[in-house]
Each structure stands twice: as structure tokens, then as C-alpha cells.
Motif scaffolding. Structure first.
Motif, PDB file in Angstrom:
ATOM      1  N   ARG A  52       0.819  -1.209   0.000  1.00 25.89           N
ATOM      2  CA  ARG A  52       0.000   0.000   0.000  1.00 25.89           C
ATOM      3  C   ARG A  52       0.855   1.263   0.000  1.00 25.89           C
ATOM      4  NH1 ARG A  52      -4.508  -0.838  -2.041  1.00 25.89           N
ATOM      5  NH2 ARG A  52      -5.215   1.130  -1.135  1.00 25.89           N
ATOM      6  N   SER A  53       2.161   1.123  -0.146  1.00 30.54           N
ATOM      7  CA  SER A  53       3.052   2.286  -0.195  1.00 30.54           C
ATOM      8  C   SER A  53       2.706   3.154  -1.410  1.00 30.54           C
ATOM      9  CB  SER A  53       4.510   1.835  -0.267  1.00 30.54           C
ATOM     10  OG  SER A  53       4.841   1.042   0.864  1.00 30.54           O
ATOM     11  N   PHE A  54       2.927   4.462  -1.289  1.00 31.08           N
ATOM     12  CA  PHE A  54       2.524   5.371  -2.355  1.00 31.08           C
ATOM     13  C   PHE A  54       3.301   6.685  -2.251  1.00 31.08           C
ATOM     14  CE2 PHE A  54      -0.002   6.334   1.327  1.00 31.08           C
ATOM     15  CZ  PHE A  54      -0.162   7.712   1.332  1.00 31.08           C
ATOM     16  N   GLU A  55       3.167   7.519  -3.272  1.00 28.53           N
ATOM     17  CA  GLU A  55       3.691   8.876  -3.268  1.00 28.53           C
ATOM     18  C   GLU A  55       2.534   9.851  -3.429  1.00 28.53           C
ATOM     19  OE1 GLU A  55       7.220   9.678  -5.728  1.00 28.53           O
ATOM     20  OE2 GLU A  55       7.221   7.531  -6.188  1.00 28.53           O
ATOM     21  N   ALA A  56       2.648  11.020  -2.818  1.00 31.92           N
ATOM     22  CA  ALA A  56       1.585  12.016  -2.916  1.00 31.92           C
ATOM     23  C   ALA A  56       2.159  13.415  -2.737  1.00 31.92           C
ATOM     24  CB  ALA A  56       0.510  11.750  -1.865  1.00 31.92           C
ATOM     25  N   GLU A  91      -9.642   4.656  -0.994  1.00 33.87           N
ATOM     26  CA  GLU A  91      -8.414   4.095  -0.429  1.00 33.87           C
ATOM     27  C   GLU A  91      -8.806   3.075   0.634  1.00 33.87           C
ATOM     28  OE1 GLU A  91      -4.227   3.774  -0.092  1.00 33.87           O
ATOM     29  OE2 GLU A  91      -5.416   4.972  -1.474  1.00 33.87           O
TER      30      GLU A  91
END
Length: 252
Positions: free
Chosen positions: A117-121, A167
Motif C-alpha cells: 500500500r506504499s505510495f507517493e503524494a 483508499e
């Protein structure tokens, strides 16, 4: 002359040291209590918080780390480091983990779920832009990240994040947050400051943007330390041609 310490038990300490080098500041690895006596500021990196806690306990670091915080010296925790600094952590594994404390907040460990579930924002951080220049947004790299659910009155919120309604948070970690937020979006805090303590749920050390590191270095002066005693320019004793070991990618 004191140095910038980086807790080097596990996790992305090499990346923090590399970011300091890009600012022409020398960071030193901290693994033993007595080494804290040589630094006037400390970075606690991201990593596996339970493993870091076990290693810190093995090396009898917790008493020295708590004293370091109580003395008012600047400390910055990223991701797992945020969990370490919190007064309270939820979503813990069975048995929990020992905390340093000092930051008046409640952190939800692994709020955003598991590794996949890692992400960039893009995160709006007006304070960072005001103090360091550049754009008002910062590219946050969230890796199995925590989130701050609530803060005390002395804590300054620097950034928050609206979790989209689609999400799906890991039910093992975020049940409380889902129950408390019934709207289409769930706002959680991802960066805070309380006097000498700075904490981010994301990983600035994994980006090419060094503004967070510059912001932290300047905190030494703001909290009553002399800047020259908190940061040391990289000198001839450090081989600038020698590249530090990088375990994780640097996001441009």
C-alpha cells in the motif's frame, strides 16, 4: 565541535547521511548511548520500528534517547522515527514496542496498510515553503507509513493528507480511523513540530529535495543551540568521492 547524529540501527540512515552531505553537512552514525554525547541534534530514520526498538533496547539506548529529547536538543523522526517519538502509538503488534516519547500525539502504526500500500503524494507544506523557499508542495514518499490521529495543544501541524474514499486501509491497522471518519475523505496528520521535535510520516530522505533537512538543521538555532555547534561542514576528513551505500531508490 558537535555533529548531526543519525540513529543507525536499521532503516534508511544512509539516505539521511547522503542528504546531509548534499547540504555539505556531516552526519555520523549513532549506535551506542555514549555516542549521543558527541552530537547536538539527531535524526531517527524510517525503517521497521519493531526491529529498531529491539535493537535500541539491546544497546540500552532508550534512557539516553529520552534524556536527549528532555534536554531540548533537536530531534527529527521520519516514519518509524515518528512512531518512536510519539507519546502514544496504536495499531501495535502484540506486545507493542518501547517508545522514546516527548511528542504529544497519538500515532497509528502502519495506518496506510502493508508494504504493497506504499505510495507517493503531493503534500502541501506552507511552513516549509515559507522557511526554505521553493514550491508549497512536497513529494511525500509513504512506505508502510504511520499517521498521526491527534495532537496536543503545543503541537504545530505542518501537513496533513486527505485519504481518498476509495483508499482501502488495512483493517488490521486502521479500524479506529475508519470508525471515526465517516465522510468521503479521511484527513490524517503527516508532519508536525513541537518545540525541538520534528516528525514526518513520509521519507524526505528518499527524494532529491533537501528542504526538510535544511529546515531541521535550522531548528538548532531556533531552540537555543548555536548553529555552529549543531552542524559541521563536510571537511577533508570525509571522502566526497566515496558514495554512501543506498538501500532504497532516490525519487526525483
Amino acid at each position: 565541535m558537535a555533529l548531526v547524529g543519525v540513529l543507525a540501527l536499521q532503516g534508511s540512515f544512509n539516505e539521511h547521511i547522503a542528504a546531509l552531505r548534499r547540504l555539505e553537512v556531516k552526519g555520523v552514525e549513532i549506535r551506542k548511548p555514549e555516542q549521543l554525547e558527541t552530537v547536538a541534534s539527531l535524526i531517527i530514520p524510517g525503517g521497521e520500528s519493531t526491529t529498531m526498538a529491539k535493537l535500541a533496547e539491546y544497546h540500552n539506548l532508550f534512557p539516553a534517547l529520552r534524556e536527549f529529547v528532555k534536554m531540548g536538543k533537536p530531534v527529527w523522526g521520519t516514519c518509524a522515527g515518528l512512531i518512536f517519538l510519539a507519546n502514544k502509538a496504536t495499531g501495535q503488534k502484540i506486545g507493542g514496542q518501547e517508545l522514546i516519547g516527548g511528542l504529544d500525539c497519538t500515532v497509528h502504526r502502519n495506518f496506510f496498510g502493508s508494504q504493497i500500500r506504499s505510495f507517493e503524494a503531493e503534500i502541501a507544506v506552507p511552513e516549509l515553503a515559507s522557511k526554505e523557499g521553493g514550491p508549497e508542495v512536497f513529494r511525500g514518499v509513504f512506505i508502510r507509513a504511520p499517521a498521526i490521529l491527534d495532537v496536543g495543544p503545543e503541537v504545530q501541524v505542518l501537513a496533513d493528507y486527505l485519504v481518498p474514499s476509495n483508499e482501502v486501509l488495512d483493517s488490521n491497522y486502521a479500524v479506529e480511523a475508519q470508525e471515526e471518519n465517516t465522510g468521503s475523505e479521511k484527513k490524517v496528520i503527516v508532519a508536525v513540530r513541537q518545540r525541538n521535535l520534528l516528525a514526518t510520516a513520509f521519507h524526505p530522505e528518499l527524494t532529491a529535495d533537501t528542504r526538510w533537512h535544511s529546515y531541521f538543521l535550522k531548528m538548532a538555532t531556533e531552540t537555543g543551540e548555536e548553529a555552529s555547534s549543531s552542524i559541521v561542514a563536510v571537511g577533508a576528513d570525509l571522502n566526497l568521492d566515496q558514495q554512501p551505500k543506498i538501500d532504497l531508490p532516490i525519487f526525483q
